[in-house]
Design a protein around this motif. Structure first.
Motif, PDB file in Angstrom:
ATOM      1  N   ILE A 127       0.845  -1.204   0.000  1.00 30.75           N
ATOM      2  CA  ILE A 127       0.000   0.000   0.000  1.00 30.75           C
ATOM      3  C   ILE A 127       0.878   1.251   0.000  1.00 30.75           C
ATOM      4  CG2 ILE A 127      -1.600   1.371   1.400  1.00 30.75           C
ATOM      5  CD1 ILE A 127      -3.051  -0.833   0.048  1.00 30.75           C
ATOM      6  N   ALA A 128       1.933   1.229   0.807  1.00 34.53           N
ATOM      7  CA  ALA A 128       2.837   2.388   0.877  1.00 34.53           C
ATOM      8  C   ALA A 128       3.482   2.647  -0.484  1.00 34.53           C
ATOM      9  CB  ALA A 128       3.903   2.160   1.947  1.00 34.53           C
ATOM     10  N   GLU A 129       3.885   1.588  -1.194  1.00 38.37           N
ATOM     11  CA  GLU A 129       4.495   1.768  -2.515  1.00 38.37           C
ATOM     12  C   GLU A 129       3.489   2.347  -3.504  1.00 38.37           C
ATOM     13  OE1 GLU A 129       7.442  -0.917  -5.046  1.00 38.37           O
ATOM     14  OE2 GLU A 129       5.371  -1.659  -5.234  1.00 38.37           O
ATOM     15  N   ILE A 130       2.263   1.842  -3.472  1.00 39.10           N
ATOM     16  CA  ILE A 130       1.225   2.336  -4.390  1.00 39.10           C
ATOM     17  C   ILE A 130       0.884   3.786  -4.081  1.00 39.10           C
ATOM     18  CG2 ILE A 130      -1.198   2.055  -5.054  1.00 39.10           C
ATOM     19  CD1 ILE A 130      -0.795  -0.982  -4.528  1.00 39.10           C
ATOM     20  N   ASP A 131       0.722   4.107  -2.789  1.00 36.65           N
ATOM     21  CA  ASP A 131       0.379   5.491  -2.405  1.00 36.65           C
ATOM     22  C   ASP A 131       1.490   6.462  -2.793  1.00 36.65           C
ATOM     23  OD1 ASP A 131      -2.003   4.591  -1.406  1.00 36.65           O
ATOM     24  OD2 ASP A 131      -1.430   4.709   0.712  1.00 36.65           O
ATOM     25  N   ALA A 132       2.745   6.036  -2.642  1.00 36.13           N
ATOM     26  CA  ALA A 132       3.869   6.903  -3.027  1.00 36.13           C
ATOM     27  C   ALA A 132       3.869   7.132  -4.534  1.00 36.13           C
ATOM     28  CB  ALA A 132       5.186   6.263  -2.590  1.00 36.13           C
ATOM     29  N   ALA A 133       3.558   6.087  -5.300  1.00 40.54           N
ATOM     30  CA  ALA A 133       3.502   6.237  -6.762  1.00 40.54           C
ATOM     31  C   ALA A 133       2.377   7.177  -7.166  1.00 40.54           C
ATOM     32  CB  ALA A 133       3.319   4.864  -7.407  1.00 40.54           C
ATOM     33  N   VAL A 134       1.264   7.123  -6.454  1.00 40.26           N
ATOM     34  CA  VAL A 134       0.151   8.051  -6.730  1.00 40.26           C
ATOM     35  C   VAL A 134       0.578   9.489  -6.406  1.00 40.26           C
ATOM     36  CG1 VAL A 134      -2.167   8.743  -6.007  1.00 40.26           C
ATOM     37  CG2 VAL A 134      -1.651   6.312  -6.380  1.00 40.26           C
ATOM     38  N   LYS A 135       1.222   9.647  -5.256  1.00 34.76           N
ATOM     39  CA  LYS A 135       1.654  10.974  -4.823  1.00 34.76           C
ATOM     40  C   LYS A 135       2.601  11.620  -5.835  1.00 34.76           C
ATOM     41  CE  LYS A 135       4.085  13.334  -1.029  1.00 34.76           C
ATOM     42  NZ  LYS A 135       4.757  13.138   0.298  1.00 34.76           N
ATOM     43  N   PHE A 136       3.495  10.828  -6.407  1.00 34.22           N
ATOM     44  CA  PHE A 136       4.467  11.371  -7.355  1.00 34.22           C
ATOM     45  C   PHE A 136       4.001  11.227  -8.812  1.00 34.22           C
ATOM     46  CE2 PHE A 136       7.099  10.471  -3.577  1.00 34.22           C
ATOM     47  CZ  PHE A 136       7.675  11.726  -3.394  1.00 34.22           C
ATOM     48  N   GLN A 137       2.686  10.989  -8.952  1.00 27.76           N
ATOM     49  CA  GLN A 137       2.034  10.958 -10.266  1.00 27.76           C
ATOM     50  C   GLN A 137       2.673   9.934 -11.218  1.00 27.76           C
ATOM     51  OE1 GLN A 137       2.129  15.111 -11.522  1.00 27.76           O
ATOM     52  NE2 GLN A 137       0.271  15.560 -10.366  1.00 27.76           N
ATOM     53  N   GLN A 138       3.007   8.781 -10.640  1.00 26.45           N
ATOM     54  CA  GLN A 138       3.573   7.703 -11.448  1.00 26.45           C
ATOM     55  C   GLN A 138       2.499   6.714 -11.904  1.00 26.45           C
ATOM     56  OE1 GLN A 138       6.391   6.239  -8.583  1.00 26.45           O
ATOM     57  NE2 GLN A 138       8.009   7.657  -9.210  1.00 26.45           N
TER      58      GLN A 138
END
Length: 512
Positions: free
Chosen positions: A346-357
């Motif tokens: 979840i943390a990896e997915i949320d970070a990717a969302v945050k950085f618009q990846q």
């Protein structure tokens, strides 16, 4: 009169006694041959397995052959005799010997039980091997490349959107859902979009409104049991089943219904192609359309006609959906069952969302750039392989060496993915645990060579790219949108009638 009756009775009695003695002598001689003189006599295994294939049927009948075979290898070693003429092996090196790109093994008659009776050529799954299999496979291989699949990625997104909508409704009503049921409906609807430009409507209906999913539940176990029988027994088995067993009748009717549905969709597409109305919408470049293009342009040259197209569509419709669904549900189950892994992903997915990846519709090429997601998918596939029984092959004609034994040529022998995927010499001492980090810290390419999820070598499943695209898009999309939690922490129950299916996976769902 009494004397005549008595004389006949004595004659019949003697005949019966003679038949009984003959049967006993035959079985004694057979047991001596099977245990002492048979080419496989020196291989260890259960006594009854060495003298009758009935043992093999009884050991797969409960639907947990993977557990039985793990116990057999623990007791008898890396090569075990499971029938008078068949072995299974847990030797990791056997994978390359039996299934590698340069192996010269052929499939056994086990697979014939899965072949539709109307097929002009052996389908990709049941084909024995050799030049014909390679030639027929090359005709359609370009249709299944990842580049070809991604041309229709937005249509997978349609299915994903509908699934998210339905889960949102369940969240609002505080309802749980069966992950296994819903991954099946998702996978079937994706096949509908990719092959026929139209979902089958399972997600919209929220159930198996067409009966296709239940049909596979009836059909596959019957085919699997027939495949484990000698070929000369299969006909009588099906005949007796038709007469006595409702499940066999339902299975045969299911096969007819699935075939009829494929015929109707193919007929409708051909009719639409022949409609030259200017107002008609342009045809979508789906799998069916690409197959028809091959037939229209090179059909005579390649001997690729409508029945062959039907075979391709039937294969995707019948097999591709189930294998994708059980793989996806198995991966998600293990992620949710392991809180540490769940939180890290979840943390990896949320970070990717945050950085618009990640896009609003997560693309396959975006998802595969998330290293922990990739590790979770690989580990989930390892922990929940597609089948719980072996992929039987005929050993090379000259024989081969496996597990320290010389295997005589043409011997039936296979590797069970549900055994080899837990081999500690390949995956580490903690192979029984779900630990995605092993794919980041360890030799991923070496471990990959021992993963049998989509077949191996020249027999790798043509639909692999469709399946992986669905899986890589679905997992981050679901976990980004919802908080998912297992209702029960008990071990997932499964059945292994060829396909290693979950029984049910109840999930609590809440919007994030």
């Amino acid at each position: 009169m009494d004397f005549f009756f008595l004389s006949n009775f004595v004659n019949v009695s003697r005949l019966a006694q003679g038949a009984l003695v003959g049967a006993i002598v035959y079985w004694v001689l057979w047991i001596v041959y099977a245990r002492v003189f048979h080419p496989l006599a020196r291989f260890p295994g259960p006594f009854w397995a060495s003298v009758t294939r009935g043992w093999t049927l009884l050991h797969v009948l409960p639907g947990d052959a993977e557990k039985t075979q793990r116990r057999l290898h623990a007791k008898y070693g890396p090569v075990v005799r499971i029938a008078p003429n068949e072995l299974v092996t847990s030797d990791p090196a056997a994978i390359n010997t039996l299934y590698g790109i340069k192996s010269i093994t052929t499939k056994t008659d086990f697979y014939l039980a899965f072949r539709p009776p109307w097929a002009r050529f052996p389908d990709h799954f049941s084909a024995e091997g050799g030049s014909q299999h390679g030639e027929r496979r090359r005709i359609v291989s370009n249709v299944y490349t990842m580049t070809s699949v991604l041309q229709s990625e937005k249509y997978i997104d349609r299915c994903m959107d509908l699934w998210l909508e339905k889960l949102g409704e369940k969240s609002d009503r505080h309802e749980s859902f069966d992950l296994w049921v819903w991954t099946r409906m998702y996978a079937y609807d994706v096949i509908g979009e990719l092959y026929f430009s139209k979902m089958f409507g399972f997600l919209k209906a929220g159930d198996d409104h067409l009966g296709y999913i239940n049909a596979t539940d009836d059909l596959i176990p019957v085919q699997f049991l027939a495949g484990n029988m000698p070929t000369y027994v299969r006909g009588p088995f099906m005949l007796m089943g038709i007469l006595l067993l409702p499940k066999v009748r339902r299975a045969l009717k299911a096969l007819d219904n699935l075939t009829s549905a494929t015929n109707v969709m193919l007929k409708n597409r051909i009719a639409a192609r022949q409609n030259n109305s200017p107002s008609k919408e342009p045809e979508r470049a789906d799998v069916l359309g690409k197959l028809l293009d091959i037939s229209d342009n090179r059909g005579k040259e390649l001997n690729f006609v409508l029945d062959d197209i039907k075979m391709e569509a039937f294969g995707g419709f019948f097999a591709g959906s189930e294998t994708t669904a059980l793989t996806l549900s198995g991966i998600l189950y293990h992620i949710l069952k392991t809180p540490r892994v769940h939180a890290k992903l979840i943390a990896e997915i949320d970070a990717a969302v945050k950085f618009q990846q990640l896009s609003s519709h997560i693309a396959y090429n975006e998802a595969i750039k998330l290293p922990y997601l990739v590790a979770c998918v690989k580990e989930g596939i390892r922990m929940h392989p597609v089948t719980g029984v072996s992929f039987p092959r005929h050993a090379p004609p000259s024989g081969c060496t496996i597990g320290g034994y010389f295997i005589p040529g043409k011997t039936r022998i296979g590797v069970n993915p549900s055994v080899i995927h837990f081999d500690k010499t390949v995956f580490g001492d903690d192979a029984e645990q779900f630990r995605p980090e092993r794919w980041i810290e360890g030799d991923a390419s070496y471990m990959d060579r021992h993963i049998m999820q989509f077949g191996m070598g020249s027999r790798t499943c043509l639909g692999k790219n469709i399946s992986m695209c669905e899986i890589y898009k679905a997992i981050p999309q679901l976990l980004r949108s919802f908080s998912l939690e297992l209702v029960s922490q008990e071990e997932m129950q499964t059945t292994s009638y060829w396909l290693h299916k979950p029984v049910a996976i109840d999930i609590k769902v809440q919007r994030r």
